[in-house]
Scaffold this motif. Structure first.
Motif, PDB file in Angstrom:
ATOM      1  N   MET A 139       0.805  -1.227   0.000  1.00 49.49           N
ATOM      2  CA  MET A 139       0.000   0.000   0.000  1.00 49.49           C
ATOM      3  C   MET A 139       0.834   1.272   0.000  1.00 49.49           C
ATOM      4  SD  MET A 139      -1.470   0.185   3.915  1.00 49.49           S
ATOM      5  CE  MET A 139      -1.958  -1.534   4.046  1.00 49.49           C
ATOM      6  N   GLU A 140       2.140   1.167  -0.251  1.00 51.87           N
ATOM      7  CA  GLU A 140       2.993   2.351  -0.164  1.00 51.87           C
ATOM      8  C   GLU A 140       2.761   3.324  -1.319  1.00 51.87           C
ATOM      9  OE1 GLU A 140       4.786   2.940   2.579  1.00 51.87           O
ATOM     10  OE2 GLU A 140       3.920   1.026   3.218  1.00 51.87           O
ATOM     11  N   HIS A 141       2.904   4.603  -1.014  1.00 47.43           N
ATOM     12  CA  HIS A 141       2.974   5.674  -1.994  1.00 47.43           C
ATOM     13  C   HIS A 141       4.278   5.523  -2.775  1.00 47.43           C
ATOM     14  CE1 HIS A 141       3.503   9.846  -3.448  1.00 47.43           C
ATOM     15  NE2 HIS A 141       2.218  10.039  -3.204  1.00 47.43           N
ATOM     16  N   HIS A 142       4.299   5.996  -4.012  1.00 50.27           N
ATOM     17  CA  HIS A 142       5.509   5.905  -4.824  1.00 50.27           C
ATOM     18  C   HIS A 142       6.722   6.513  -4.131  1.00 50.27           C
ATOM     19  CE1 HIS A 142       2.876   5.750  -8.723  1.00 50.27           C
ATOM     20  NE2 HIS A 142       2.854   4.615  -8.038  1.00 50.27           N
ATOM     21  N   ALA A 143       6.495   7.536  -3.291  1.00 50.71           N
ATOM     22  CA  ALA A 143       7.611   8.179  -2.596  1.00 50.71           C
ATOM     23  C   ALA A 143       8.302   7.236  -1.622  1.00 50.71           C
ATOM     24  CB  ALA A 143       7.131   9.420  -1.848  1.00 50.71           C
ATOM     25  N   ASN A 144       7.597   6.167  -1.213  1.00 54.36           N
ATOM     26  CA  ASN A 144       8.208   5.180  -0.324  1.00 54.36           C
ATOM     27  C   ASN A 144       8.466   3.870  -1.065  1.00 54.36           C
ATOM     28  OD1 ASN A 144       9.311   4.699   2.208  1.00 54.36           O
ATOM     29  ND2 ASN A 144       7.432   3.843   3.059  1.00 54.36           N
ATOM     30  N   THR A 189       3.913   2.859   5.475  1.00 58.33           N
ATOM     31  CA  THR A 189       3.103   4.052   5.623  1.00 58.33           C
ATOM     32  C   THR A 189       2.289   3.962   6.908  1.00 58.33           C
ATOM     33  OG1 THR A 189       1.451   5.453   4.574  1.00 58.33           O
ATOM     34  CG2 THR A 189       1.165   3.099   4.282  1.00 58.33           C
ATOM     35  N   HIS A 190       2.190   5.075   7.615  1.00 60.09           N
ATOM     36  CA  HIS A 190       1.384   5.095   8.842  1.00 60.09           C
ATOM     37  C   HIS A 190      -0.098   5.007   8.484  1.00 60.09           C
ATOM     38  CE1 HIS A 190       1.041   6.945  13.162  1.00 60.09           C
ATOM     39  NE2 HIS A 190       0.154   6.007  12.938  1.00 60.09           N
ATOM     40  N   VAL A 191      -0.508   5.801   7.477  1.00 60.14           N
ATOM     41  CA  VAL A 191      -1.888   5.799   6.993  1.00 60.14           C
ATOM     42  C   VAL A 191      -1.855   5.758   5.474  1.00 60.14           C
ATOM     43  CG1 VAL A 191      -4.068   7.071   6.859  1.00 60.14           C
ATOM     44  CG2 VAL A 191      -2.753   7.077   8.991  1.00 60.14           C
ATOM     45  N   LEU A 195      -6.337   3.741   0.752  1.00 59.71           N
ATOM     46  CA  LEU A 195      -7.278   2.911   1.499  1.00 59.71           C
ATOM     47  C   LEU A 195      -7.725   3.548   2.804  1.00 59.71           C
ATOM     48  CD1 LEU A 195      -5.326  -0.448   1.062  1.00 59.71           C
ATOM     49  CD2 LEU A 195      -7.197   0.410  -0.361  1.00 59.71           C
ATOM     50  N   GLY A 196      -6.945   4.495   3.306  1.00 63.25           N
ATOM     51  CA  GLY A 196      -7.232   5.067   4.617  1.00 63.25           C
ATOM     52  C   GLY A 196      -6.797   4.181   5.769  1.00 63.25           C
ATOM     53  N   THR A 197      -6.267   3.007   5.467  1.00 62.23           N
ATOM     54  CA  THR A 197      -5.860   2.065   6.510  1.00 62.23           C
ATOM     55  C   THR A 197      -4.842   2.685   7.455  1.00 62.23           C
ATOM     56  OG1 THR A 197      -6.184   0.233   4.960  1.00 62.23           O
ATOM     57  CG2 THR A 197      -4.853  -0.205   6.935  1.00 62.23           C
ATOM     58  N   VAL A 198      -5.113   2.581   8.749  1.00 60.18           N
ATOM     59  CA  VAL A 198      -4.165   3.027   9.771  1.00 60.18           C
ATOM     60  C   VAL A 198      -3.366   1.814  10.223  1.00 60.18           C
ATOM     61  CG1 VAL A 198      -3.872   4.116  12.021  1.00 60.18           C
ATOM     62  CG2 VAL A 198      -5.756   4.833  10.521  1.00 60.18           C
ATOM     63  N   ASN A 199      -2.097   1.801   9.891  1.00 63.06           N
ATOM     64  CA  ASN A 199      -1.264   0.638  10.216  1.00 63.06           C
ATOM     65  C   ASN A 199      -0.781   0.689  11.668  1.00 63.06           C
ATOM     66  OD1 ASN A 199      -1.242  -0.821   7.743  1.00 63.06           O
ATOM     67  ND2 ASN A 199       0.105   0.727   6.868  1.00 63.06           N
ATOM     68  N   PRO A 200      -0.651  -0.473  12.302  1.00 59.86           N
ATOM     69  CA  PRO A 200      -0.177  -0.524  13.694  1.00 59.86           C
ATOM     70  C   PRO A 200       1.336  -0.341  13.765  1.00 59.86           C
ATOM     71  CG  PRO A 200      -0.543  -2.745  12.879  1.00 59.86           C
ATOM     72  CD  PRO A 200      -0.978  -1.811  11.771  1.00 59.86           C
ATOM     73  N   VAL A 201       1.789   0.878  13.477  1.00 63.32           N
ATOM     74  CA  VAL A 201       3.215   1.108  13.295  1.00 63.32           C
ATOM     75  C   VAL A 201       4.012   0.875  14.582  1.00 63.32           C
ATOM     76  CG1 VAL A 201       3.005   2.620  11.291  1.00 63.32           C
ATOM     77  CG2 VAL A 201       2.825   3.596  13.579  1.00 63.32           C
ATOM     78  N   ARG A 202       3.397   1.107  15.723  1.00 63.22           N
ATOM     79  CA  ARG A 202       4.128   0.878  16.970  1.00 63.22           C
ATOM     80  C   ARG A 202       4.460  -0.604  17.126  1.00 63.22           C
ATOM     81  NH1 ARG A 202       2.325   3.462  22.810  1.00 63.22           N
ATOM     82  NH2 ARG A 202       4.169   2.787  24.007  1.00 63.22           N
ATOM     83  N   GLU A 203       3.492  -1.456  16.851  1.00 65.02           N
ATOM     84  CA  GLU A 203       3.736  -2.897  16.931  1.00 65.02           C
ATOM     85  C   GLU A 203       4.731  -3.339  15.868  1.00 65.02           C
ATOM     86  OE1 GLU A 203       1.387  -7.006  15.757  1.00 65.02           O
ATOM     87  OE2 GLU A 203       0.203  -5.319  16.509  1.00 65.02           O
ATOM     88  N   VAL A 204       4.571  -2.833  14.658  1.00 65.60           N
ATOM     89  CA  VAL A 204       5.465  -3.208  13.562  1.00 65.60           C
ATOM     90  C   VAL A 204       6.900  -2.804  13.870  1.00 65.60           C
ATOM     91  CG1 VAL A 204       6.035  -2.689  11.150  1.00 65.60           C
ATOM     92  CG2 VAL A 204       3.666  -3.200  11.791  1.00 65.60           C
ATOM     93  N   CYS A 205       7.091  -1.599  14.385  1.00 66.56           N
ATOM     94  CA  CYS A 205       8.442  -1.143  14.712  1.00 66.56           C
ATOM     95  C   CYS A 205       9.046  -1.954  15.853  1.00 66.56           C
ATOM     96  CB  CYS A 205       8.424   0.344  15.062  1.00 66.56           C
ATOM     97  SG  CYS A 205       8.095   1.411  13.650  1.00 66.56           S
ATOM     98  N   ARG A 206       8.212  -2.337  16.806  1.00 69.14           N
ATOM     99  CA  ARG A 206       8.708  -3.172  17.906  1.00 69.14           C
ATOM    100  C   ARG A 206       9.237  -4.501  17.378  1.00 69.14           C
ATOM    101  NH1 ARG A 206       4.411  -3.259  20.758  1.00 69.14           N
ATOM    102  NH2 ARG A 206       3.622  -5.291  20.086  1.00 69.14           N
TER     103      ARG A 206
END
Length: 424
Positions: A139-144, A189-191, A195-206
């Protein structure tokens, strides 16, 4: 320095106060552009994921800088130079508090695209090699995506892609299965801007941190809409864009851990990023200034500082609650449009709705809606791989902000029903 700030629409909220504490009609009057007409119809602006509208407080702050304080930063001892420098660095401090990080960990730049390229060229390129891997999500933007492809081409590293579920959520089981010892960097991506999906970035980074993997978070679509605590997320890099959060274009921030900033070489060379220059060698300034070569967008950052003041004056939790209510209303209303399909229905979602109507092309829908005064986005939204995943060339996207109204949503859906009849 007189920043010529317009008054906030209401006194700052106390913790725990909700969306009902704000007079949203008063907030709306802070945005001059929302009062205009297009094609003889009242404007309904539903493209805030592309760029956010600007309140009077931001417009006035930029105007005041150019009228009364215009000078370059860090280069003059005269009064104007001092005022410009103080205003510029004050914006850095406001952004640091907004993200809950230290000011000397923030690189001020032109936006998320620049920030991610800075990480790619200054952190990744000198470190990655053949046999290493980078993990991204579908789901990443082209910038990522593109900066990491450029790094991979130069270093021999490979790119792995984490899948998403049918409802547009990140497939965490698949993601974690990809985090092998070869992986050196994870970009998420955080959001999602589609899709508007809010990813659980804190868990993913952990989970990444347990494996010694560096994490890069694209926060462009998170910063305008929800409270942020980058320190608590636990990532290595976090990037945001100012123009999506009511600030001027050409502004943004890269946050990075101090140890990374200390070890990374400069990305661009020139004035202001140095301590001493000789033809036999140069001594660079300390971070973050060694990454801020040349004259910056001073007025833009003065405006972005005013935008931070404005958003925090309302309260990011309050903005989030308002937009969730708008999202629920819009989702329900759109579900009653015959043949309409929404892309992205994850449980944790921001106020972004991508959709198609059976039998109608996305661009045709957007063009006819514009004639009704409704501004939505159509296209691939800088997310070709995501479009390919869903098997469509493009979607329409209605993205909401706190300054939108329930009445606008109803008018948008009525216009959509009207143009659908013209196309089918």
């Amino acid at each position: 320095m007189n920043t010529a700030k317009a008054p906030l629409p209401n006194p700052p909220l106390q913790a725990g106060e909700g969306a009902q504490a704000i007079d949203w009609s008063a907030v709306r009057t802070d945005f001059p552009l929302l009062r205009r007409e297009v094609h003889g119809k009242p404007l309904i602006y539903l493209d805030s994921a592309n760029t956010g509208q600007k309140p009077v407080a931001v417009i006035d702050a930029v105007d005041d800088f150019f009228r009364n304080h215009n000078a370059n930063v860090s280069r003059a001892v005269h009064a104007l130079g001092t005022e410009a420098t103080e205003a510029y660095e004050a914006a850095r401090g406001k952004l640091a508090r907004f993200l809950n990080v230290r000011g000397d960990e923030l690189v001020l730049c032109s936006g998320t695209t620049f920030a991610l390229n800075l990480v790619a060229y200054s952190w990744a390129l000198p470190r990655l090699k053949a046999g290493d891997a980078i993990v991204l999500t579908r789901m990443e933007h082209h910038a990522n995506i593109v900066p990491w492809q450029l790094v991979a081409e130069r270093t021999g590293a490979t790119i792995e892609v984490a899948n998403i579920t049918d409802d547009g959520a990140l497939d965490l089981e698949h993601l974690y299965s990809l985090l092998t010892p070869e992986v050196k960097l994870l970009g998420v991506t955080h959001v999602s801007n589609v899709l508007g999906t809010v990813n659980p970035v804190r868990e993913v980074c952990r989970e990444a941190r347990k494996r010694g993997i560096v994490t890069v978070i694209d926060g462009s679509q998170a910063a305008p809409h929800r409270p942020l605590d980058v320190a608590a997320i636990g990532c290595d890099f976090y990037a945001i864009t100012g123009h999506k959060m009511a600030g001027p274009t050409g502004t943004g921030v890269l946050w990075a851990r101090r140890e990374h900033l200390a070890d990374m070489p400069p990305f661009l060379g020139g004035g202001e990023m140095i301590k001493e220059v000789r033809f036999d060698g140069t001594v660079y300034a300390d971070a973050p200034h060694k990454f801020e070569a040349g004259t910056p967008n001073i007025a833009g950052f003065v405006g972005l500082g005013a935008a931070v003041d404005y958003l925090t004056g309302i309260g990011m939790a309050t903005i989030d609650a308002r937009e969730q209510a708008l999202l629920a209303h819009a989702t329900q209303a759109l579900s009653e449009v015959p043949g309409l399909r929404i892309f992205g229905t994850a449980r944790e979602k921001a106020a972004v709705i991508s959709f198609l109507v059976e039998g109608a092309h996305a661009h045709d829908l957007a063009t006819l809606l514009d004639l009704e005064g409704v501004a939505i986005r159509s296209g691939h939204h800088c997310a070709h791989p995501l479009m390919q995943h869903f098997g469509v060339p493009a979607t329409c996207r209605a993205s909401l902000a706190f300054y939108n109204t329930f009445e606008e949503i109803d008018a948008f859906v009525a216009a959509l029903l009207k143009v659908r009849k013209l196309l089918l």
